[in-house]
Design an enzyme around this catalytic site. Structure first.
Site, mmCIF file in Angstrom:
data_model
loop_
_atom_site.group_PDB
_atom_site.id
_atom_site.type_symbol
_atom_site.label_atom_id
_atom_site.label_comp_id
_atom_site.label_asym_id
_atom_site.label_seq_id
_atom_site.Cartn_x
_atom_site.Cartn_y
_atom_site.Cartn_z
ATOM 1 C CG ASP A 18 0.455 3.590 -3.958
ATOM 2 O OD1 ASP A 18 -0.179 3.858 -2.922
ATOM 3 O OD2 ASP A 18 0.023 3.841 -5.098
ATOM 4 C CG ASP A 61 -2.512 5.639 0.442
ATOM 5 O OD1 ASP A 61 -2.071 6.801 0.436
ATOM 6 O OD2 ASP A 61 -3.348 5.232 -0.378
ATOM 7 C CD GLU A 62 0.996 8.244 -2.909
ATOM 8 O OE1 GLU A 62 1.794 7.891 -3.803
ATOM 9 O OE2 GLU A 62 -0.062 8.862 -3.147
#
EC number: 2.7.7.7
Length: 366
Positions: free
Chosen positions: A14, A108-109
Protein backbone atom coordinates in the site's frame (compact mmCIF):
# COMPACT_ATOMS: atom_id res chain seq x y z
CA UNK A 1 -7.37 -22.50 12.81
CA UNK A 2 -6.95 -26.20 12.11
CA UNK A 3 -3.55 -27.90 12.22
CA UNK A 4 -3.59 -28.20 8.46
CA UNK A 5 -4.80 -25.34 6.30
CA UNK A 6 -4.06 -23.96 2.86
CA UNK A 7 -1.29 -21.47 3.55
CA UNK A 8 -0.01 -18.94 1.10
CA UNK A 9 2.58 -16.20 1.38
CA UNK A 10 0.64 -13.03 0.62
CA UNK A 11 1.97 -9.48 0.58
CA UNK A 12 -0.31 -6.45 0.54
CA UNK A 13 1.60 -3.39 -0.68
CA UNK A 14 0.00 0.00 0.00
CA UNK A 15 1.62 3.25 -1.14
CA UNK A 16 1.77 5.94 1.54
CA UNK A 17 -0.60 8.86 0.83
CA UNK A 18 0.03 8.12 -2.84
CA UNK A 19 -1.57 11.03 -4.73
CA UNK A 20 -0.37 13.61 -2.21
CA UNK A 21 3.10 12.06 -2.06
CA UNK A 22 3.41 12.24 -5.87
CA UNK A 23 2.54 15.94 -5.76
CA UNK A 24 5.15 16.55 -3.06
CA UNK A 25 7.68 14.54 -5.06
CA UNK A 26 7.13 16.55 -8.24
CA UNK A 27 6.96 19.88 -6.43
CA UNK A 28 9.58 20.03 -3.64
CA UNK A 29 8.03 23.25 -2.35
CA UNK A 30 5.10 21.16 -1.11
CA UNK A 31 7.23 18.78 0.95
CA UNK A 32 6.45 18.88 4.65
CA UNK A 33 3.31 20.93 4.07
CA UNK A 34 -0.35 19.95 4.54
CA UNK A 35 -1.75 19.37 1.07
CA UNK A 36 -4.99 17.96 -0.30
CA UNK A 37 -5.47 16.61 -3.79
CA UNK A 38 -8.85 17.72 -5.06
CA UNK A 39 -10.95 20.78 -5.70
CA UNK A 40 -10.83 23.77 -3.40
CA UNK A 41 -14.22 25.11 -4.48
CA UNK A 42 -17.25 25.22 -2.24
CA UNK A 43 -18.42 21.93 -3.76
CA UNK A 44 -14.99 20.33 -3.91
CA UNK A 45 -14.02 17.02 -2.29
CA UNK A 46 -10.67 15.82 -0.99
CA UNK A 47 -9.37 12.90 -3.07
CA UNK A 48 -6.25 12.40 -0.92
CA UNK A 49 -4.42 14.14 1.91
CA UNK A 50 -0.76 14.26 2.89
CA UNK A 51 0.24 12.98 6.32
CA UNK A 52 0.85 16.59 7.38
CA UNK A 53 -2.81 17.34 6.56
CA UNK A 54 -4.09 14.17 8.21
CA UNK A 55 -2.75 15.42 11.55
CA UNK A 56 -5.51 18.05 11.35
CA UNK A 57 -8.20 15.48 10.61
CA UNK A 58 -8.24 16.00 6.85
CA UNK A 59 -9.34 12.79 5.13
CA UNK A 60 -10.26 11.59 1.66
CA UNK A 61 -13.93 12.06 0.69
CA UNK A 62 -14.15 15.02 3.09
CA UNK A 63 -15.66 18.22 1.70
CA UNK A 64 -13.06 20.84 0.84
CA UNK A 65 -14.85 23.39 3.02
CA UNK A 66 -14.58 21.18 6.12
CA UNK A 67 -10.99 20.26 5.27
CA UNK A 68 -10.02 23.94 5.07
CA UNK A 69 -11.83 24.60 8.33
CA UNK A 70 -9.86 21.83 10.04
CA UNK A 71 -6.58 23.00 8.53
CA UNK A 72 -6.52 26.69 7.53
CA UNK A 73 -3.03 26.28 6.03
CA UNK A 74 -4.18 23.47 3.73
CA UNK A 75 -2.89 23.69 0.16
CA UNK A 76 -5.16 22.28 -2.56
CA UNK A 77 -3.57 20.64 -5.58
CA UNK A 78 -5.42 19.56 -8.72
CA UNK A 79 -5.39 15.81 -9.33
CA UNK A 80 -3.20 14.51 -12.17
CA UNK A 81 -4.36 10.94 -12.73
CA UNK A 82 -2.20 10.43 -15.81
CA UNK A 83 0.86 11.03 -13.65
CA UNK A 84 -0.41 8.76 -10.87
CA UNK A 85 -1.08 6.01 -13.41
CA UNK A 86 2.39 6.42 -14.89
CA UNK A 87 4.04 5.87 -11.51
CA UNK A 88 1.62 3.08 -10.64
CA UNK A 89 2.64 1.23 -13.81
CA UNK A 90 6.31 1.57 -12.83
CA UNK A 91 5.55 0.08 -9.41
CA UNK A 92 3.64 -2.82 -10.94
CA UNK A 93 6.61 -3.54 -13.19
CA UNK A 94 8.61 -4.09 -10.01
CA UNK A 95 5.93 -6.42 -8.65
CA UNK A 96 6.02 -8.60 -11.76
CA UNK A 97 9.76 -9.16 -11.32
CA UNK A 98 8.84 -11.18 -8.22
CA UNK A 99 5.58 -12.91 -9.18
CA UNK A 100 2.95 -13.03 -11.90
CA UNK A 101 0.26 -13.33 -9.24
CA UNK A 102 -0.39 -9.59 -8.77
CA UNK A 103 -3.90 -8.32 -8.05
CA UNK A 104 -4.15 -4.52 -8.22
CA UNK A 105 -6.89 -3.04 -6.05
CA UNK A 106 -6.31 0.53 -7.21
CA UNK A 107 -3.45 2.67 -8.48
CA UNK A 108 -1.81 2.64 -5.06
CA UNK A 109 -2.27 -0.87 -3.65
CA UNK A 110 -2.04 -4.50 -4.69
CA UNK A 111 -1.86 -8.07 -3.42
CA UNK A 112 1.08 -10.28 -4.36
CA UNK A 113 1.19 -14.06 -3.93
CA UNK A 114 4.88 -14.91 -3.46
CA UNK A 115 4.39 -18.49 -2.26
CA UNK A 116 6.30 -19.59 -5.36
CA UNK A 117 8.18 -16.50 -6.53
CA UNK A 118 10.57 -15.74 -9.37
CA UNK A 119 13.45 -14.97 -7.00
CA UNK A 120 13.31 -18.34 -5.25
CA UNK A 121 13.26 -16.49 -1.93
CA UNK A 122 11.44 -18.47 0.79
CA UNK A 123 10.91 -15.38 2.96
CA UNK A 124 7.91 -13.20 2.09
CA UNK A 125 9.12 -10.73 4.71
CA UNK A 126 12.44 -10.21 2.92
CA UNK A 127 10.71 -9.97 -0.43
CA UNK A 128 8.43 -7.22 0.92
CA UNK A 129 11.46 -5.32 2.26
CA UNK A 130 13.20 -5.63 -1.09
CA UNK A 131 10.14 -4.48 -3.04
CA UNK A 132 9.64 -1.45 -0.79
CA UNK A 133 13.31 -0.53 -1.19
CA UNK A 134 13.05 -0.88 -4.96
CA UNK A 135 9.97 1.37 -5.02
CA UNK A 136 11.80 4.01 -2.98
CA UNK A 137 14.91 3.91 -5.17
CA UNK A 138 13.06 3.93 -8.47
CA UNK A 139 10.18 6.33 -7.74
CA UNK A 140 11.24 8.29 -4.67
CA UNK A 141 8.06 7.22 -2.88
CA UNK A 142 7.51 5.11 0.22
CA UNK A 143 5.26 2.09 0.58
CA UNK A 144 3.99 0.03 3.49
CA UNK A 145 3.32 -3.70 3.44
CA UNK A 146 1.51 -6.43 5.30
CA UNK A 147 2.62 -10.05 5.06
CA UNK A 148 0.68 -13.12 6.15
CA UNK A 149 -1.06 -16.34 5.14
CA UNK A 150 -4.05 -14.77 3.36
CA UNK A 151 -5.28 -11.55 1.77
CA UNK A 152 -7.45 -10.47 4.70
CA UNK A 153 -4.69 -10.59 7.32
CA UNK A 154 -2.10 -9.08 4.95
CA UNK A 155 -4.44 -6.15 4.28
CA UNK A 156 -4.99 -5.53 8.00
CA UNK A 157 -1.25 -5.86 8.71
CA UNK A 158 -0.26 -3.28 6.09
CA UNK A 159 -1.91 -0.56 8.18
CA UNK A 160 0.00 -1.48 11.34
CA UNK A 161 3.28 0.33 10.71
CA UNK A 162 2.32 3.08 8.29
CA UNK A 163 3.93 5.08 6.84
CA UNK A 164 7.04 3.44 5.35
CA UNK A 165 6.85 0.25 7.41
CA UNK A 166 5.74 -3.33 7.26
CA UNK A 167 4.25 -5.97 9.51
CA UNK A 168 4.47 -9.74 9.24
CA UNK A 169 1.89 -11.97 10.91
CA UNK A 170 3.47 -15.43 10.98
CA UNK A 171 1.23 -18.53 10.79
CA UNK A 172 1.65 -19.35 14.47
CA UNK A 173 0.75 -15.74 15.40
CA UNK A 174 -2.44 -15.48 13.36
CA UNK A 175 -5.00 -16.62 15.93
CA UNK A 176 -3.64 -14.47 18.77
CA UNK A 177 -3.32 -11.47 16.44
CA UNK A 178 -6.94 -11.75 15.34
CA UNK A 179 -8.24 -12.28 18.87
CA UNK A 180 -6.43 -9.16 20.12
CA UNK A 181 -7.42 -7.02 17.13
CA UNK A 182 -9.92 -4.22 17.77
CA UNK A 183 -13.05 -4.90 15.77
CA UNK A 184 -12.91 -1.53 14.01
CA UNK A 185 -9.55 -2.55 12.55
CA UNK A 186 -11.00 -5.59 10.81
CA UNK A 187 -10.87 -4.87 7.09
CA UNK A 188 -14.42 -4.38 5.83
CA UNK A 189 -15.87 -3.33 9.20
CA UNK A 190 -16.91 0.27 8.72
CA UNK A 191 -18.15 2.79 11.23
CA UNK A 192 -21.79 1.69 11.08
CA UNK A 193 -20.98 -2.02 11.41
CA UNK A 194 -18.54 -1.32 14.24
CA UNK A 195 -21.22 0.58 16.17
CA UNK A 196 -23.61 -2.33 15.68
CA UNK A 197 -20.99 -4.77 16.93
CA UNK A 198 -20.31 -2.62 19.98
CA UNK A 199 -24.01 -2.78 20.89
CA UNK A 200 -23.79 -6.58 20.63
CA UNK A 201 -20.80 -6.67 22.96
CA UNK A 202 -18.23 -7.27 20.22
CA UNK A 203 -15.16 -5.09 20.73
CA UNK A 204 -12.30 -7.39 19.75
CA UNK A 205 -11.67 -10.43 17.59
CA UNK A 206 -11.94 -12.58 20.69
CA UNK A 207 -15.45 -11.25 21.33
CA UNK A 208 -16.36 -11.91 17.71
CA UNK A 209 -15.01 -15.45 17.88
CA UNK A 210 -17.31 -16.28 20.77
CA UNK A 211 -20.40 -15.64 18.64
CA UNK A 212 -21.95 -18.55 16.80
CA UNK A 213 -22.36 -18.66 13.04
CA UNK A 214 -26.13 -18.55 13.49
CA UNK A 215 -25.86 -15.41 15.65
CA UNK A 216 -23.64 -13.63 13.12
CA UNK A 217 -25.82 -14.65 10.18
CA UNK A 218 -28.95 -13.38 11.90
CA UNK A 219 -27.37 -10.04 12.80
CA UNK A 220 -25.16 -9.38 9.76
CA UNK A 221 -26.73 -11.35 6.94
CA UNK A 222 -24.34 -12.58 4.26
CA UNK A 223 -21.40 -10.90 6.02
CA UNK A 224 -21.96 -13.04 9.11
CA UNK A 225 -20.29 -16.09 7.59
CA UNK A 226 -17.36 -13.94 6.45
CA UNK A 227 -16.79 -12.59 9.98
CA UNK A 228 -17.11 -16.07 11.45
CA UNK A 229 -14.36 -17.45 9.23
CA UNK A 230 -11.86 -14.58 9.02
CA UNK A 231 -11.57 -14.30 12.81
CA UNK A 232 -10.47 -17.93 12.72
CA UNK A 233 -7.80 -17.16 10.13
CA UNK A 234 -9.81 -18.65 7.28
CA UNK A 235 -9.94 -16.60 4.09
CA UNK A 236 -9.60 -18.64 0.92
CA UNK A 237 -9.79 -15.86 -1.68
CA UNK A 238 -6.91 -16.23 -4.12
CA UNK A 239 -4.78 -13.45 -5.59
CA UNK A 240 -6.37 -12.99 -9.01
CA UNK A 241 -4.13 -11.26 -11.58
CA UNK A 242 -7.08 -10.41 -13.81
CA UNK A 243 -9.84 -8.90 -11.73
CA UNK A 244 -13.18 -9.00 -13.53
CA UNK A 245 -15.12 -5.72 -13.15
CA UNK A 246 -18.56 -6.09 -11.59
CA UNK A 247 -19.81 -2.72 -12.78
CA UNK A 248 -18.76 0.33 -14.77
CA UNK A 249 -19.99 3.83 -14.01
CA UNK A 250 -19.54 7.57 -14.33
CA UNK A 251 -20.81 10.41 -12.18
CA UNK A 252 -20.63 14.16 -11.82
CA UNK A 253 -20.92 16.59 -8.91
CA UNK A 254 -22.45 19.95 -9.81
CA UNK A 255 -21.30 23.44 -8.83
CA UNK A 256 -24.88 24.38 -8.06
CA UNK A 257 -27.68 22.15 -6.82
CA UNK A 258 -30.20 21.15 -9.48
CA UNK A 259 -33.85 21.39 -8.50
CA UNK A 260 -35.65 20.12 -11.59
CA UNK A 261 -35.40 17.06 -13.80
CA UNK A 262 -35.31 19.35 -16.84
CA UNK A 263 -31.96 20.79 -15.72
CA UNK A 264 -30.58 17.29 -15.21
CA UNK A 265 -31.13 15.95 -18.72
CA UNK A 266 -28.11 17.70 -20.23
CA UNK A 267 -25.96 16.53 -17.31
CA UNK A 268 -27.13 12.95 -17.81
CA UNK A 269 -26.16 13.14 -21.48
CA UNK A 270 -22.57 14.08 -20.57
CA UNK A 271 -22.44 11.27 -18.01
CA UNK A 272 -23.83 8.77 -20.52
CA UNK A 273 -21.18 9.86 -23.04
CA UNK A 274 -18.42 9.24 -20.49
CA UNK A 275 -19.87 5.86 -19.53
CA UNK A 276 -20.11 4.94 -23.22
CA UNK A 277 -16.41 5.78 -23.62
CA UNK A 278 -15.43 3.60 -20.66
CA UNK A 279 -17.55 0.68 -21.88
CA UNK A 280 -16.05 0.82 -25.37
CA UNK A 281 -12.53 1.01 -23.96
CA UNK A 282 -13.05 -2.26 -22.05
CA UNK A 283 -15.43 -3.86 -24.58
CA UNK A 284 -18.13 -4.23 -21.95
CA UNK A 285 -21.93 -4.19 -21.89
CA UNK A 286 -24.42 -4.71 -19.09
CA UNK A 287 -28.01 -5.58 -18.30
CA UNK A 288 -28.60 -3.68 -15.05
CA UNK A 289 -28.54 0.11 -15.22
CA UNK A 290 -28.50 2.17 -12.02
CA UNK A 291 -29.10 5.87 -11.58
CA UNK A 292 -27.33 7.33 -8.55
CA UNK A 293 -28.74 10.49 -7.00
CA UNK A 294 -27.07 12.37 -4.18
CA UNK A 295 -29.23 15.13 -2.75
CA UNK A 296 -28.14 18.48 -1.32
CA UNK A 297 -28.50 17.06 2.21
CA UNK A 298 -26.03 14.28 1.19
CA UNK A 299 -28.63 11.51 1.34
CA UNK A 300 -28.10 8.95 -1.40
CA UNK A 301 -30.70 7.22 -3.55
CA UNK A 302 -30.28 4.61 -6.29
CA UNK A 303 -32.84 3.50 -8.87
CA UNK A 304 -32.15 0.41 -10.94
CA UNK A 305 -33.67 -1.60 -13.77
CA UNK A 306 -32.52 -4.91 -15.22
CA UNK A 307 -33.09 -5.59 -18.91
CA UNK A 308 -33.34 -8.97 -20.67
CA UNK A 309 -30.49 -7.96 -23.00
CA UNK A 310 -27.06 -6.29 -22.84
CA UNK A 311 -26.72 -2.60 -23.62
CA UNK A 312 -23.65 -0.44 -24.14
CA UNK A 313 -24.82 2.29 -26.52
CA UNK A 314 -24.99 5.78 -25.05
CA UNK A 315 -28.39 6.46 -26.62
CA UNK A 316 -29.96 3.47 -24.89
CA UNK A 317 -28.11 4.23 -21.66
CA UNK A 318 -29.42 7.80 -21.69
CA UNK A 319 -32.99 6.71 -22.39
CA UNK A 320 -32.92 4.25 -19.52
CA UNK A 321 -31.39 6.85 -17.20
CA UNK A 322 -34.16 9.30 -18.11
CA UNK A 323 -36.78 6.65 -17.38
CA UNK A 324 -35.25 6.06 -13.95
CA UNK A 325 -35.01 9.81 -13.30
CA UNK A 326 -38.74 10.25 -13.91
CA UNK A 327 -39.59 7.04 -12.08
CA UNK A 328 -40.48 8.95 -8.92
CA UNK A 329 -40.45 12.48 -7.58
CA UNK A 330 -37.16 13.95 -6.40
CA UNK A 331 -36.82 14.25 -2.63
CA UNK A 332 -34.69 17.40 -2.67
CA UNK A 333 -32.36 19.40 -4.88
CA UNK A 334 -29.56 17.31 -6.38
CA UNK A 335 -25.78 17.78 -6.07
CA UNK A 336 -24.60 14.62 -7.88
CA UNK A 337 -25.82 12.27 -10.58
CA UNK A 338 -24.26 9.01 -11.69
CA UNK A 339 -25.03 6.18 -14.11
CA UNK A 340 -23.61 2.68 -13.86
CA UNK A 341 -24.01 -0.65 -15.62
CA UNK A 342 -23.78 -3.99 -13.83
CA UNK A 343 -24.61 -7.59 -14.74
CA UNK A 344 -21.80 -7.28 -17.25
CA UNK A 345 -20.91 -9.56 -20.15
CA UNK A 346 -17.97 -10.99 -18.23
CA UNK A 347 -19.47 -14.26 -16.99
CA UNK A 348 -17.43 -16.31 -19.46
CA UNK A 349 -14.26 -14.62 -18.21
CA UNK A 350 -14.93 -15.68 -14.62
CA UNK A 351 -14.64 -19.38 -15.38
CA UNK A 352 -10.99 -19.42 -14.45
CA UNK A 353 -9.18 -22.65 -13.79
CA UNK A 354 -8.36 -22.99 -10.11
CA UNK A 355 -5.53 -25.19 -8.95
CA UNK A 356 -6.11 -27.49 -6.02
CA UNK A 357 -5.13 -25.88 -2.72
CA UNK A 358 -1.80 -27.00 -1.33
CA UNK A 359 -2.11 -28.15 2.27
CA UNK A 360 0.96 -27.75 4.43
CA UNK A 361 1.78 -27.86 8.11
CA UNK A 362 1.88 -24.66 10.15
CA UNK A 363 5.69 -24.78 10.16
CA UNK A 364 6.14 -22.20 7.42
CA UNK A 365 9.13 -19.98 6.68
CA UNK A 366 7.94 -16.39 6.51
Amino acid sequence: MSDEIALRKIIHVDMDAFYASVEQLDNPELKGKPIAVGGSSRRGVVAAASYEARKFGVRSAMSSVLAKRNCPELIFVKARFDRYKEISNSIRTIFFEYTDLVEPLSLDEAYLDVTHNKKGNPSATLIAQEIRQRILEETGLTASAGISINKFIAKVASDMNKPNGQKTINPEEVIQFLEDLEIRKFYGVGKVTAEKMYKLGIFTGKDLKQKTLEFLDSNFGKSGSHYYHVVRGIHTSEVKPHRIPKSVGAERTFNENLSSEIFMLEKLQHIANELDRRLKKSNLAGKTITLKIKYSDFTLQTRSKTLPYFIADKVLILEMAKELLYQEQLQNSVRLLGISLANLNTENKEAETKEDAVYVQLKFDF
